[in-house]
Design a protein around this motif. Sequence first.
Motif, PDB file in Angstrom:
ATOM      1  N   CYS A  95      -0.545   0.273 -15.720  1.00 46.95           N
ATOM      2  CA  CYS A  95      -1.140   1.112 -14.675  1.00 46.95           C
ATOM      3  C   CYS A  95      -0.174   1.201 -13.503  1.00 46.95           C
ATOM      4  CB  CYS A  95      -2.466   0.516 -14.184  1.00 46.95           C
ATOM      5  SG  CYS A  95      -3.709   0.286 -15.461  1.00 46.95           S
ATOM      6  N   ARG A  96      -0.013   2.398 -12.983  1.00 43.66           N
ATOM      7  CA  ARG A  96       0.850   2.561 -11.811  1.00 43.66           C
ATOM      8  C   ARG A  96      -0.013   2.651 -10.556  1.00 43.66           C
ATOM      9  NH1 ARG A  96       5.334   7.237 -11.564  1.00 43.66           N
ATOM     10  NH2 ARG A  96       6.390   5.800 -12.981  1.00 43.66           N
ATOM     11  N   GLN A  97       0.194   1.653  -9.685  1.00 44.19           N
ATOM     12  CA  GLN A  97      -0.533   1.664  -8.411  1.00 44.19           C
ATOM     13  C   GLN A  97      -0.010   2.828  -7.566  1.00 44.19           C
ATOM     14  OE1 GLN A  97      -0.034  -1.684  -5.572  1.00 44.19           O
ATOM     15  NE2 GLN A  97       0.101   0.034  -4.133  1.00 44.19           N
ATOM     16  N   ILE A 117      -4.176  -4.782  -2.780  1.00 42.29           N
ATOM     17  CA  ILE A 117      -3.272  -3.797  -2.188  1.00 42.29           C
ATOM     18  C   ILE A 117      -3.116  -4.194  -0.730  1.00 42.29           C
ATOM     19  CG2 ILE A 117      -2.950  -1.369  -1.606  1.00 42.29           C
ATOM     20  CD1 ILE A 117      -4.516  -0.610  -4.063  1.00 42.29           C
ATOM     21  N   CYS A 130      -7.060   4.014 -14.919  1.00 47.30           N
ATOM     22  CA  CYS A 130      -7.034   2.749 -14.174  1.00 47.30           C
ATOM     23  C   CYS A 130      -7.651   3.001 -12.803  1.00 47.30           C
ATOM     24  CB  CYS A 130      -5.611   2.235 -14.000  1.00 47.30           C
ATOM     25  SG  CYS A 130      -4.694   2.025 -15.557  1.00 47.30           S
ATOM     26  N   LEU A 136      -8.750  -4.448 -10.063  1.00 49.05           N
ATOM     27  CA  LEU A 136      -8.216  -3.414 -10.947  1.00 49.05           C
ATOM     28  C   LEU A 136      -9.054  -3.408 -12.224  1.00 49.05           C
ATOM     29  CD1 LEU A 136      -6.172  -1.308 -11.893  1.00 49.05           C
ATOM     30  CD2 LEU A 136      -4.621  -3.168 -12.524  1.00 49.05           C
ATOM     31  N   VAL A 174       1.856  -1.994 -12.975  1.00 49.05           N
ATOM     32  CA  VAL A 174       1.117  -3.240 -13.164  1.00 49.05           C
ATOM     33  C   VAL A 174       0.815  -3.390 -14.649  1.00 49.05           C
ATOM     34  CG1 VAL A 174      -0.936  -4.565 -12.547  1.00 49.05           C
ATOM     35  CG2 VAL A 174       0.071  -2.951 -10.890  1.00 49.05           C
ATOM     36  N   TYR A 199       0.804  -1.223   0.000  1.00 46.24           N
ATOM     37  CA  TYR A 199       0.000   0.000   0.000  1.00 46.24           C
ATOM     38  C   TYR A 199       0.840   1.279   0.000  1.00 46.24           C
ATOM     39  CZ  TYR A 199       0.820   1.092   4.969  1.00 46.24           C
ATOM     40  OH  TYR A 199       1.389   1.431   6.174  1.00 46.24           O
ATOM     41  N   TYR A 224      -6.738  -7.725  -7.861  1.00 46.20           N
ATOM     42  CA  TYR A 224      -5.464  -7.084  -7.601  1.00 46.20           C
ATOM     43  C   TYR A 224      -5.533  -6.597  -6.167  1.00 46.20           C
ATOM     44  CZ  TYR A 224      -1.405  -4.060  -7.638  1.00 46.20           C
ATOM     45  OH  TYR A 224      -0.191  -3.497  -7.328  1.00 46.20           O
ATOM     46  N   ARG A 247       4.632   2.648  -4.694  1.00 41.59           N
ATOM     47  CA  ARG A 247       4.104   2.699  -6.050  1.00 41.59           C
ATOM     48  C   ARG A 247       4.751   1.597  -6.882  1.00 41.59           C
ATOM     49  NH1 ARG A 247       5.086   8.617  -8.207  1.00 41.59           N
ATOM     50  NH2 ARG A 247       3.462   8.044  -9.725  1.00 41.59           N
ATOM     51  N   PHE A 266      -8.426   1.341  -8.974  1.00 45.42           N
ATOM     52  CA  PHE A 266      -8.184   0.317  -7.957  1.00 45.42           C
ATOM     53  C   PHE A 266      -9.373   0.332  -7.000  1.00 45.42           C
ATOM     54  CE2 PHE A 266      -4.168   1.642  -9.690  1.00 45.42           C
ATOM     55  CZ  PHE A 266      -3.453   0.462  -9.829  1.00 45.42           C
TER      56      PHE A 266
END
Length: 465
Positions: A410-412, A443, A383, A425, A368, A362, A441, A365, A385
């Motif tokens: 996609c960047r978390q 976190i 994207c 996601l 994905v 969490y 997905y 970054r 989440f």
Amino acid sequence: NTVDAVYFISFFDAISITTNGTSRLGQQVMSLVTYGNSGLGMVCMDRAEEADMPLHKLRATSIYHGTDGQFVFIMAGTYMDKWQVLLLPLPLDGKNASLCQMLTIPQCETEYACRAVGAIEVVNGTMYVAIEQTQGLVLATINLTDVLLHRGGAASGVVRSARLEGIEKPIRVEAIIFDPFLDVLYVATTETGQPSLIYKVKSGTLEPYGMARMQSRGPAKEVVRQLMVNMESRMLYALSAIGVQPIIVSMLLYAVVSVKPPVADVAGGTLVQVSGEGFKATTGNTRGILCQFSATAFTPATLVNASTLLCYTPAVNSSSADCSGEAIEVELKSGLITKNYVGLRRIPTPAILSVNPDRGFYSMRQWVTVVGYGFLQSATISCRFIGYQHPSVTVTGPDAKFISNTEIHCRQPTVDAAFPVPSYLEVSIDGQVFSQSLIRYDIIGWPVVLETDPDVIKTSAKVNT
């Protein structure tokens, strides 16, 4: 209208009687008769002789009511093969203002002489003048208040003047009219043997930014004789003619210029911003302002301002056949729909097959890789989440990258805490309608020890000395 009167102007040659009883033509005389609008009874008559009226050919007239109650009759045309505008304060007293003698217009001092004023438009204390040159056309903005203060002498009443871009041939000015809602002028011109052109000109800069061409019907050409703006319906009416047959051509004074986003999911529900000009609520319109997506598909529009509308897309059965999409148009009044053909591309809802990795910490970054189908390049790729009973987090722009028709990165982002499970996601092409693939997905957060088994763990280690 201000004084509730109708005016009739006529010209005639005065006849004088000589001492021997013969008659001869004298100088030209203008007669201006004022009729009361109620009952049309004659109120008064003013007359002006040629010496006080340096005008050889009359092309346009107007009336100016000053803020101080001053009443001025305006005549424009030609005098001695030059442009001319006369200001005649009423009642006529001979103290008229000849603008070709009082004012200097730089564009008229070039090799293209200014030959005649073809049309004028008076708006409060401002007069817009369309002047024909040997080649081309000059537009000028004149401050009437300043000119009237300096009658008989030089004045600095020319606020702005400019040649109308794109006209390099002899033309005739047919009409000019002002649209206060858009703050623009419409100028109708005709080149010999051609149908009329109507130019849209910014009144503040006198720069053109639009043009409409009248039609040719066989050998006959549509020639504009007069223009009128209907503020309520947002229509421009052009009185024209084919030969001796009069016709009225109507044109919308509102238009669609662009739509954002340029793509919308076929599922419907995408909020699009329609940008254009001339948007306003019209009286007597029970349907309200509408966005049209097809011949039978309309949705209500929200009026933000004169250049912006918001509306939701309806659901459709199929995606667009090509990249240009289908036209989105605007209706301000029933049946009066734009025809600007600004395309909105309808796209299928994207679907996800897999994500890698399928979890992330969490507070860190990470990128994905999303594999699926229905992906395409768009500035609105997003994207999202999603956590179970948890606010979703959406990323777009540099954190949502199109790679191919089957891959998006996609960047978390970092979040405050781990998401409850299950979490997913999803992706969107138009930034609003997302896939519904339910691909997991997670976190995750820090590991938590609940219990140990056995209670005691024996370990051994070697000590280095």
